[in-house]
Write a protein that holds these residues in place. Structure first.
Motif, PDB file in Angstrom:
ATOM      1  N   ALA A 115       0.515  14.306 -11.586  1.00 46.06           N
ATOM      2  CA  ALA A 115      -0.207  14.531 -10.993  1.00 46.06           C
ATOM      3  C   ALA A 115      -1.551  13.310 -11.791  1.00 46.06           C
ATOM      4  CB  ALA A 115      -0.882  15.528 -12.125  1.00 46.06           C
ATOM      5  N   GLY A 116      -1.288  12.839 -12.781  1.00 48.40           N
ATOM      6  CA  GLY A 116      -2.299  11.352 -13.398  1.00 48.40           C
ATOM      7  C   GLY A 116      -2.285  10.920 -12.804  1.00 48.40           C
ATOM      8  N   TYR A 117      -0.394  10.002 -12.568  1.00 49.69           N
ATOM      9  CA  TYR A 117      -0.359   8.724 -11.203  1.00 49.69           C
ATOM     10  C   TYR A 117      -1.046   8.725 -10.150  1.00 49.69           C
ATOM     11  CZ  TYR A 117       2.319   5.276  -9.404  1.00 49.69           C
ATOM     12  OH  TYR A 117       3.406   4.274  -9.113  1.00 49.69           O
ATOM     13  N   GLU A 118      -0.690   9.824  -9.424  1.00 50.28           N
ATOM     14  CA  GLU A 118      -1.628  10.318  -8.212  1.00 50.28           C
ATOM     15  C   GLU A 118      -2.700  10.052  -8.621  1.00 50.28           C
ATOM     16  OE1 GLU A 118       0.709  13.632  -6.150  1.00 50.28           O
ATOM     17  OE2 GLU A 118       2.166  12.435  -5.819  1.00 50.28           O
ATOM     18  N   GLN A 119      -3.544  10.817  -9.243  1.00 53.06           N
ATOM     19  CA  GLN A 119      -5.152  10.538  -9.638  1.00 53.06           C
ATOM     20  C   GLN A 119      -5.359   9.343  -9.511  1.00 53.06           C
ATOM     21  OE1 GLN A 119      -6.287  13.215 -11.934  1.00 53.06           O
ATOM     22  NE2 GLN A 119      -8.870  11.986 -12.036  1.00 53.06           N
ATOM     23  N   GLY A 120      -4.964   8.603 -10.172  1.00 51.16           N
ATOM     24  CA  GLY A 120      -5.014   6.895 -10.983  1.00 51.16           C
ATOM     25  C   GLY A 120      -5.062   6.121  -9.400  1.00 51.16           C
ATOM     26  N   VAL A 121      -3.881   6.204  -8.541  1.00 50.64           N
ATOM     27  CA  VAL A 121      -3.658   5.353  -7.171  1.00 50.64           C
ATOM     28  C   VAL A 121      -4.938   5.376  -6.590  1.00 50.64           C
ATOM     29  CG1 VAL A 121      -2.392   5.572  -5.516  1.00 50.64           C
ATOM     30  CG2 VAL A 121      -0.937   5.884  -7.298  1.00 50.64           C
ATOM     31  N   LYS A 122      -5.295   7.271  -6.779  1.00 49.53           N
ATOM     32  CA  LYS A 122      -6.166   7.683  -4.896  1.00 49.53           C
ATOM     33  C   LYS A 122      -7.148   6.541  -5.876  1.00 49.53           C
ATOM     34  CE  LYS A 122      -3.078   8.898  -2.653  1.00 49.53           C
ATOM     35  NZ  LYS A 122      -3.070   8.243  -1.263  1.00 49.53           N
ATOM     36  N   ASP A 123      -7.941   6.963  -6.740  1.00 46.23           N
ATOM     37  CA  ASP A 123      -9.190   6.399  -7.599  1.00 46.23           C
ATOM     38  C   ASP A 123      -8.926   4.968  -7.530  1.00 46.23           C
ATOM     39  OD1 ASP A 123      -9.975   9.127  -8.069  1.00 46.23           O
ATOM     40  OD2 ASP A 123     -10.148   9.606 -10.445  1.00 46.23           O
TER      41      ASP A 123
ATOM     42  N   ALA B  14      -7.628   4.534  -2.441  1.00 47.06           N
ATOM     43  CA  ALA B  14      -7.530   5.291  -1.444  1.00 47.06           C
ATOM     44  C   ALA B  14      -6.301   5.598  -0.216  1.00 47.06           C
ATOM     45  CB  ALA B  14      -8.649   6.726  -0.803  1.00 47.06           C
ATOM     46  N   LYS B  15      -6.171   4.501   0.145  1.00 47.82           N
ATOM     47  CA  LYS B  15      -5.648   3.248   1.029  1.00 47.82           C
ATOM     48  C   LYS B  15      -4.162   3.406   0.892  1.00 47.82           C
ATOM     49  CE  LYS B  15      -9.230   1.281   3.463  1.00 47.82           C
ATOM     50  NZ  LYS B  15      -9.120  -0.750   3.770  1.00 47.82           N
ATOM     51  N   VAL B  16      -3.830   3.075  -0.599  1.00 46.05           N
ATOM     52  CA  VAL B  16      -2.760   3.392  -1.190  1.00 46.05           C
ATOM     53  C   VAL B  16      -1.565   4.977  -1.177  1.00 46.05           C
ATOM     54  CG1 VAL B  16      -0.747   2.868  -2.950  1.00 46.05           C
ATOM     55  CG2 VAL B  16      -3.422   1.806  -3.118  1.00 46.05           C
ATOM     56  N   LYS B  17      -0.420   5.182  -0.283  1.00 51.29           N
ATOM     57  CA  LYS B  17       0.223   6.466  -0.018  1.00 51.29           C
ATOM     58  C   LYS B  17       0.961   6.278  -1.553  1.00 51.29           C
ATOM     59  CE  LYS B  17       3.787   8.149   2.938  1.00 51.29           C
ATOM     60  NZ  LYS B  17       4.530   8.075   4.263  1.00 51.29           N
ATOM     61  N   VAL B  18       1.491   7.705  -1.356  1.00 51.80           N
ATOM     62  CA  VAL B  18       2.307   7.877  -2.838  1.00 51.80           C
ATOM     63  C   VAL B  18       3.543   8.639  -2.478  1.00 51.80           C
ATOM     64  CG1 VAL B  18       2.729   8.469  -5.074  1.00 51.80           C
ATOM     65  CG2 VAL B  18       0.629   7.764  -4.891  1.00 51.80           C
ATOM     66  N   VAL B  19       4.680   7.469  -2.478  1.00 51.88           N
ATOM     67  CA  VAL B  19       5.681   8.500  -2.029  1.00 51.88           C
ATOM     68  C   VAL B  19       6.298   9.353  -3.279  1.00 51.88           C
ATOM     69  CG1 VAL B  19       8.291   9.154  -1.196  1.00 51.88           C
ATOM     70  CG2 VAL B  19       6.358   7.427   0.018  1.00 51.88           C
ATOM     71  N   SER B  20       6.721  10.543  -3.680  1.00 60.98           N
ATOM     72  CA  SER B  20       6.930  11.557  -5.700  1.00 60.98           C
ATOM     73  C   SER B  20       8.192  12.080  -4.868  1.00 60.98           C
ATOM     74  CB  SER B  20       5.839  12.053  -5.186  1.00 60.98           C
ATOM     75  OG  SER B  20       4.563  11.135  -5.994  1.00 60.98           O
ATOM     76  N   GLN B  21       9.078  11.922  -5.770  1.00 57.70           N
ATOM     77  CA  GLN B  21      10.565  12.700  -5.328  1.00 57.70           C
ATOM     78  C   GLN B  21      11.284  12.587  -6.919  1.00 57.70           C
ATOM     79  OE1 GLN B  21      13.940  10.614  -3.944  1.00 57.70           O
ATOM     80  NE2 GLN B  21      15.304  11.815  -4.393  1.00 57.70           N
ATOM     81  N   TYR B  22      11.590  13.743  -7.462  1.00 56.48           N
ATOM     82  CA  TYR B  22      12.060  14.551  -8.119  1.00 56.48           C
ATOM     83  C   TYR B  22      13.682  14.672  -8.273  1.00 56.48           C
ATOM     84  CZ  TYR B  22       7.942  16.418 -10.100  1.00 56.48           C
ATOM     85  OH  TYR B  22       6.552  16.592 -10.266  1.00 56.48           O
ATOM     86  N   LEU B  23      14.333  14.493  -8.925  1.00 53.64           N
ATOM     87  CA  LEU B  23      15.878  14.284  -9.524  1.00 53.64           C
ATOM     88  C   LEU B  23      16.703  15.922  -9.305  1.00 53.64           C
ATOM     89  CD1 LEU B  23      15.691  10.987 -11.784  1.00 53.64           C
ATOM     90  CD2 LEU B  23      15.708  10.989  -8.915  1.00 53.64           C
TER      91      LEU B  23
ATOM     92  N   VAL C 185       6.023  -0.542  -5.825  1.00 59.84           N
ATOM     93  CA  VAL C 185       5.456  -0.424  -7.529  1.00 59.84           C
ATOM     94  C   VAL C 185       5.937   0.915  -7.065  1.00 59.84           C
ATOM     95  CG1 VAL C 185       3.744  -0.397  -8.976  1.00 59.84           C
ATOM     96  CG2 VAL C 185       3.501  -1.677  -6.975  1.00 59.84           C
ATOM     97  N   ILE C 186       7.253   1.345  -8.500  1.00 62.66           N
ATOM     98  CA  ILE C 186       7.681   2.766  -8.945  1.00 62.66           C
ATOM     99  C   ILE C 186       7.393   3.094  -9.889  1.00 62.66           C
ATOM    100  CG2 ILE C 186       9.177   3.998  -8.152  1.00 62.66           C
ATOM    101  CD1 ILE C 186      10.841   2.319  -5.969  1.00 62.66           C
TER     102      ILE C 186
ATOM    103  N   ASN D  45       0.819  -1.382   0.052  1.00 60.83           N
ATOM    104  CA  ASN D  45       0.356   0.046   0.537  1.00 60.83           C
ATOM    105  C   ASN D  45       1.062   1.289  -0.115  1.00 60.83           C
ATOM    106  OD1 ASN D  45      -2.312  -1.361  -0.107  1.00 60.83           O
ATOM    107  ND2 ASN D  45      -3.528  -0.824   1.607  1.00 60.83           N
ATOM    108  N   THR D  46       2.306   1.104  -0.376  1.00 65.31           N
ATOM    109  CA  THR D  46       3.082   2.754  -1.001  1.00 65.31           C
ATOM    110  C   THR D  46       3.584   2.387  -2.425  1.00 65.31           C
ATOM    111  OG1 THR D  46       3.624   2.422   1.574  1.00 65.31           O
ATOM    112  CG2 THR D  46       5.437   3.546  -0.251  1.00 65.31           C
ATOM    113  N   VAL D  47       3.273   3.370  -2.347  1.00 65.92           N
ATOM    114  CA  VAL D  47       3.932   3.337  -4.299  1.00 65.92           C
ATOM    115  C   VAL D  47       4.772   4.842  -4.610  1.00 65.92           C
ATOM    116  CG1 VAL D  47       2.316   1.861  -5.086  1.00 65.92           C
ATOM    117  CG2 VAL D  47       1.735   4.401  -5.577  1.00 65.92           C
TER     118      VAL D  47
END
Length: 348
Positions: free
Chosen positions: A182-190, A193-202, A231-232, A164-166
């Motif tokens: 934005a599209g990825y996070e929306q697809g995950v949450k839709d 909703a229990k899945v957490k998204v960890v995001s990072q820019y290089l 899943v990344i 439950n973490t991507v």
């Protein structure tokens, strides 16, 4: 007002040609001994990372290859240089136009200022730019609904995760890559909703290597895996290879971008852990513009490649996708919702 059109389905099979693009560096052309100015065809100038990135630039090369084989004309593809300026890009595009190549395509938003300056000086040449909009009577802006493909990637990630973490790794913190996030996070949450998204820019800028540093991508992915991501999704050009390597070594899923990275030869050692790829048919767009010039009806204005015209999508090459309960059904439902307008995908 500039003309905006959604193109009909682009060339079938263009993406598969990207497998041929495995060599890096240098400038290549096929001028022949008898070629005059009128004989020259498509030329492309690569974005950061160049040919061999197994992603964005290789997809453009696939379009060039298809056009060359179908129309029999001479082509050129030119590599970027490290630390180059807008003036360097301008000189590169102008040189191709002077030699008689038509169309001349800049692969990547970074060519925007240079193309705006050069296109006005060569009104008889059709120019194309990928991932940016440039005003000009002889310019075709080839843009994509990256957020739609990314939404599908988010749906797949939400179905595939067990922790439950991507994760999401973006190459450079810019508006274009924000669309992927934005599209990825929306697809995950839709989807869950229990899945957490960890995001990072290089990096904050392309000059810092965000699109061209596999080591940066690998380090970022390893950090997200330590936080529990199984899943990344990466939208990081050549840097994405490091993300995929880290995921495979940790035996978690990676999601590719732009090209079907499951089928890329350079990534064959990691393919079992490439769940899917968010596709962006850069090759089809390049080919479509070349064909329009060949047909004597060059495209201009903003050309939009979205899910409705198969300009973006989600690959299904990895047979292990079918083993994940509900994944295919959820992706198919999301595709329908996006194309019929019941799902509005965020761009930021």
């Amino acid at each position: 007002m500039r003309r905006i059109s959604k193109l009909t389905r682009v060339a079938v099979g263009v993406a598969s040609l990207a497998l041929a693009a495995t060599a890096c560096g240098g400038t290549s052309s096929d001028n022949g001994d008898s070629g005059g100015k009128d004989d020259l065809g498509l030329a492309i100038a690569y974005d950061i990372g160049g040919k061999g990135d197994q992603s964005f630039n290789d997809a453009a090369f696939a379009g060039l290859t298809k056009a060359k084989e179908e129309f029999g004309f001479k082509t050129a593809d030119v590599e970027p240089t490290e630390g180059e300026t807008d003036a360097d890009k301008e000189q590169r595009l102008a040189s191709l136009a002077r030699q008689g190549y038509n169309p001349v395509i800049g692969v990547g938003f970074a060519y925007g200022p240079a193309m705006e300056a050069v296109a006005a000086k060569y009104p008889d040449t059709t120019f194309g730019i990928v991932d940016s909009v440039v005003e000009g009577e002889n310019v075709a802006s080839l843009v994509f609904a990256e957020e739609q493909a990314s939404y599908l990637a988010g749906v797949a990630a939400a179905k595939a995760t067990k922790s439950n973490t991507v994760g999401f790794v973006g190459g450079v913190d810019i508006p274009l890559i924000h669309k992927f996030q934005a599209g990825y996070e929306q697809g995950v949450k839709d989807t869950n909703a229990k899945v957490k998204v960890v995001s990072q820019y290089l990096t904050q800028t392309a000059e810092e290597g965000g699109f061209s540093s596999p080591d940066k991508g690998k380090a970022a992915a390893e950090g997200q895996i330590e936080k529990g991501a199984d899943v990344i999704y990466q939208a990081a050009g050549l840097s994405g290879q490091g993300v995929i390597e880290a995921a495979a070594r940790a035996k978690v899923w990676a999601i590719g971008v732009d090209s079907d990275q499951y089928n890329q030869e350079a990534l064959a050692g990691y393919k079992d852990y490439i769940l899917t790829s968010a596709l962006k048919d850069v090759g089809g767009a390049v080919y479509t513009l070349a064909k329009s010039v060949q047909d004597g009806k060059p495209l201009t204005g903003t050309q939009v490649f979205d899910l409705k015209v198969n300009g973006v999508g989600l690959s299904d090459s990895n047979p292990r996708m079918a083993e994940i309960p509900g994944l295919k059904e959820a992706v198919d439902k999301a595709k329908t919702g996006i194309t019929d307008g019941t799902i509005k995908v965020n761009t930021e």
